[in-house]
Write an enzyme that holds these catalytic residues in place. Structure first.
Site, mmCIF file in Angstrom:
data_model
loop_
_atom_site.group_PDB
_atom_site.id
_atom_site.type_symbol
_atom_site.label_atom_id
_atom_site.label_comp_id
_atom_site.label_asym_id
_atom_site.label_seq_id
_atom_site.Cartn_x
_atom_site.Cartn_y
_atom_site.Cartn_z
ATOM 1 N N LYS A 184 0.823 -1.158 -0.070
ATOM 2 C CA LYS A 184 0.126 -0.038 -0.048
ATOM 3 C C LYS A 184 0.788 1.498 -0.098
ATOM 4 C CE LYS A 184 -4.709 1.327 2.397
ATOM 5 N NZ LYS A 184 -5.091 1.272 0.675
ATOM 6 N N GLU A 220 -8.057 -5.909 -9.855
ATOM 7 C CA GLU A 220 -8.677 -5.141 -8.654
ATOM 8 C C GLU A 220 -9.199 -3.839 -9.159
ATOM 9 O OE1 GLU A 220 -7.130 -4.167 -4.803
ATOM 10 O OE2 GLU A 220 -4.634 -3.761 -6.131
#
Ligand code: PLP
Ligand code: COI
Length: 341
Positions: A184, A220
């Protein structure tokens, strides 16, 4: 505890400044003790590594008011672990797991008046993040870092709440095969900004990214993993080394198996097979479970049988069970809920 005077039920996913934030600094090879502070502004060198070379990572988790009035957070240990993995890949120091959980707890306590009341549909979003602060001009990692957590009350990520959304297959790639898609890092989101602006301009809610190497497999979206439901009620989620290991998705797979008795599969999902699925949803801390009604592939529409009015039946059961666990209506698996107050 008196709550702030906020129209909780009409919050969107935006930033509202709260009273306190956590900060800890890393210098000379060690983290300081950390503290809660009032000041929301950050003053940095013009040459700070984060400004020049984007050395930054972050996390996202939520605090909830449960049905019986407790304030809780959902699986903060997994956010701590993922932040540590992000730090290692980005040549940043690890913020220890126990200190991360302690900092989350302190941030929630200090902002308890902003934890939305039970039943409002809102939650307190927590944003832990870390960035390189000293001046760096040759390309190399910083030596000094800052770790922070702020809190902000939020409503649904997508306008319309639980209404199915329409997404497009993006022509842009989100992550390279041996890149940083699995962590992330802010850089992953920076490179998705043009793609999301483009999708919004074209009238879509989000992008579906395909694998960059072959463009045949589902990865995604910019901020959530996919779950699909087959016509025989199997819950399927894409497996890829270049997607973020969503804590919500991992939790949903456990809920599907252990609470709902459904078959689950984490495997490569080819774009060609999604026309045969019965339901599709996006899952993440911000997205919770947001149903997808339609996918637009360069003008060709894939419409899921669950339609554009409401979630499909299995998605709804997953949603009800997951949020039931988070809000204390359903008993959680051991270790999933950390009670703050
Ligand atoms: N994928 C991306 C790219 C994300 O930014 C997020 C949000 O954190 C997720 C997936 C969902 O992860 P989680 O469920 O841990 O919030
Ligand atoms: C989260 O769900 O916590 C995220 O970080 C996703 C982001 C798009 C808001």
């Amino acid at each position: 505890m008196d709550k702030k005077n906020i129209d909780w039920s009409n919050l969107g996913f935006g930033y509202i400044k709260t009273d306190k934030r956590y900060v800890s600094n890393y210098a000379d090879g060690a983290w300081d003790n950390g503290e809660m502070i009032d000041d929301d502004m950050i003053t940095l060198s013009e040459c700070a590594c984060v400004l020049q070379y984007s050395q930054s990572i972050f996390e996202g988790l939520k605090a909830y008011t449960t049905e019986n009035g407790h304030t809780v957070v959902f699986r903060p240990d997994l956010n701590a672990e993922r932040l540590a993995n992000s730090a290692k890949r980005m040549e940043m120091p690890v913020f220890p797991v126990d200190r991360f959980i302690d900092a989350v707890e302190k941030t929630v306590r200090a902002n308890e008046a902003y934890v939305p009341p039970y039943g409002t549909g809102a939650t307190l979003y927590l944003r832990p993040y870390m960035f390189g602060i000293n001046p760096v001009i040759g390309v190399k990692p910083a030596d000094n870092f800052q770790f922070r957590i702020f809190a902000t009350p939020v409503g649904p990520y997508f306008k319309g709440g639980a209404k199915p959304i329409t997404i497009k297959v993006s022509d842009f790639d989100r992550a390279a095969p041996n890149g940083t898609g699995h962590i992330k890092a802010g850089l992953n989101y920076a490179m998705s900004l043009h793609a999301i602006v483009t999708a919004h301009q074209e009238g879509f809610d989000e992008n579906m990214y395909l694998d960059a190497a072959t463009r045949t497999k589902v990865e995604e979206t910019g901020g959530a993993n996919f779950i699909f439901v087959t016509k025989d009620n199997k819950v399927v989620t894409p497996k890829s080394s270049s997607i973020l290991p969503s804590i919500t998705r991992r939790s949903i797979m456990t809920v599907a198996k252990d609470y709902l008795g459904l078959e689950t599969e984490e495997r490569e999902v080819y774009f060609d097979e999604i026309k045969d699925f019965a339901e599709c949803g996006l899952c993440g801390t911000a997205a919770v479970i947001s149903p997808v009604g339609k996918i637009n592939d360069h003008g060709k529409e894939i419409c899921f049988p669950s339609g554009m009015e409401k979630m499909g039946p299995i998605t709804q059961k997953l949603y009800d069970t997951l949020t039931g666990i988070q809000m204390g209506r359903i008993e959680a698996p051991k270790g999933w809920i950390k009670v703050i107050d």
